[in-house]
Design an enzyme around this catalytic site. Structure first.
Site, short mmCIF file in Angstrom:
data_model
loop_
_atom_site.label_atom_id
_atom_site.label_comp_id
_atom_site.label_asym_id
_atom_site.label_seq_id
_atom_site.Cartn_x
_atom_site.Cartn_y
_atom_site.Cartn_z
N THR A 12 3.76 0.17 -2.64
CA THR A 12 3.13 0.15 -1.31
C THR A 12 4.16 0.14 -0.20
OG1 THR A 12 1.15 -0.96 -2.14
CG2 THR A 12 1.63 -1.21 0.20
N THR A 88 3.68 -4.16 -5.73
CA THR A 88 3.39 -5.56 -6.04
C THR A 88 2.54 -5.71 -7.30
OG1 THR A 88 1.43 -5.56 -4.62
CG2 THR A 88 3.53 -6.23 -3.63
N ASP A 89 1.88 -4.65 -7.76
CA ASP A 89 1.00 -4.76 -8.93
C ASP A 89 1.72 -5.38 -10.13
OD1 ASP A 89 -1.11 -3.69 -7.58
OD2 ASP A 89 -1.06 -1.73 -8.56
#
Length: 327
Positions: A12, A88-89
């Site tokens: 992201t 961030t996943d």
């Protein structure tokens, strides 16, 4: 001037709008660093490596093996610290994977963003600045892998993503953050008492499964996937419990391959000797399952994968999990 190497992996923090709507990874690591206000004033020498441009969900163990080797090369050449920007996943898994292989004192800091650069209040530049400042500072040495997010410094072995959209998604339920960024300087308030490392390169491809116990579980998923994995993590209820009717299949699996018992709660430790009913933690451990201690299921899977991939046998795996690996 301290020298920090920034590896860009996408995620992201590096996403921009696409012609079809939505966002996708497109910005280079150079563009990310160039967009950080105040970085020049820190007098930190920043080197940039545009390593990958993929969503965090698409990273593989092969990617992480290559990243770990590249990080080691830069640290051996004299870098004072490393920053990895990514989606961030999978930050909590990536950071712990890098932490396990990091035996040098220099910090390896992972960060990202919850709000992409097209949004008001994008958090990527602030997180990247804080990560670089942490990686450059002597205070962060000998802490292993770190996650720096929203001006908090977390140990890779503890941190978890706990919210799908919040900018304060990263939490260390067991012990809290190690410290904070205060006026551009890392302030470390506590340190883990133990840390496990698994040095060396991967020598073989392995598959480690993760099965979460649910109410009314009959073991169908365990039976269907048992032959597909070299080892397994079971995320049990509470302190490490499973339904009585899956005890048989778990006993069979634990006799054939490493099976680690973790808690699906996300905080606290698996117990070893409190409950004594069929499917309790003491019953399962007596049947050969390996307690994960304070490691949550995702972290337990990363450690189990790393141990298998670097050639450790069943007995060594048990010793690591029941020793320093479960703190």
């Amino acid at each position: 001037m301290p020298h920090v190497v920034v590896f860009g992996l996408g995620g992201t923090i590096a996403m921009t709008s696409t012609a079809n709507g939505g966002v996708a990874p497109a910005l280079s690591a150079e563009q990310l660093v160039a967009a950080v206000p105040g970085l020049a004033e820190t007098r930190i020498d920043v080197e940039v490596v545009d390593f990958r441009r993929v969503p965090g969900a698409s990273l593989s163990f092969d990617d992480l093996d290559e990243l770990a080797a590249a990080i080691e090369g830069h640290l051996a050449a004299g870098a004072d610290g490393v920053v990895v920007t990514k989606g961030t996943d999978t930050i909590e898994e990536t950071a712990f994977f890098l932490d396990l292989g990091q035996t040098r004192p220099e910090p390896v800091v992972v960060t990202g963003a919850m709000r992409n650069p097209t949004m008001a209040g994008a958090d990527g530049p602030a997180n990247l600045l804080a990560a670089i400042q942490t990686a450059a500072h002597p205070t962060a040495r000998d802490l292993g892998g770190l996650v720096v997010f929203a001006d908090e410094i977390h140990a890779a072995s503890r941190v978890r993503k706990t919210h799908s959209t919040s900018g304060h998604t990263f939490v260390s339920a067991n012990g809290g953050p190690l410290g904070y960024l205060v006026e551009g300087r890392p302030q470390v308030l506590n340190k883990p008492t133990t840390r496990v490392t698994v040095p060396g390169a991967s020598t073989r491809q392995v598959e480690v499964g993760l099965v979460t116990m649910v109410l009314g579980d009959t073991g169908t998923l365990l039976r269907a996937t048992a032959d597909q994995f070299d080892a397994l993590v079971v995320a049990g209820f509470g302190v490490g419990h499973v339904p009585a009717n899956v005890v048989g299949i778990l006993t069979e699996l634990a006799a054939a391959k490493p099976v680690v018992l973790a808690s699906r709660t996300g905080a606290g430790s698996v117990l070893t000797r409190t409950y004594a009913f069929p499917g309790s933690e003491s019953d399962l451990i007596a049947r050969g399952l390996i307690p994960a201690g304070f490691l949550d299921p995702l972290k337990a899977r990363i450690l189990l994968h790393r141990l298998l991939a670097t050639g450790h046998d069943h007995n060594t795996i048990r010793a690591v999990f029941t020793g320093s690996g479960n703190a």
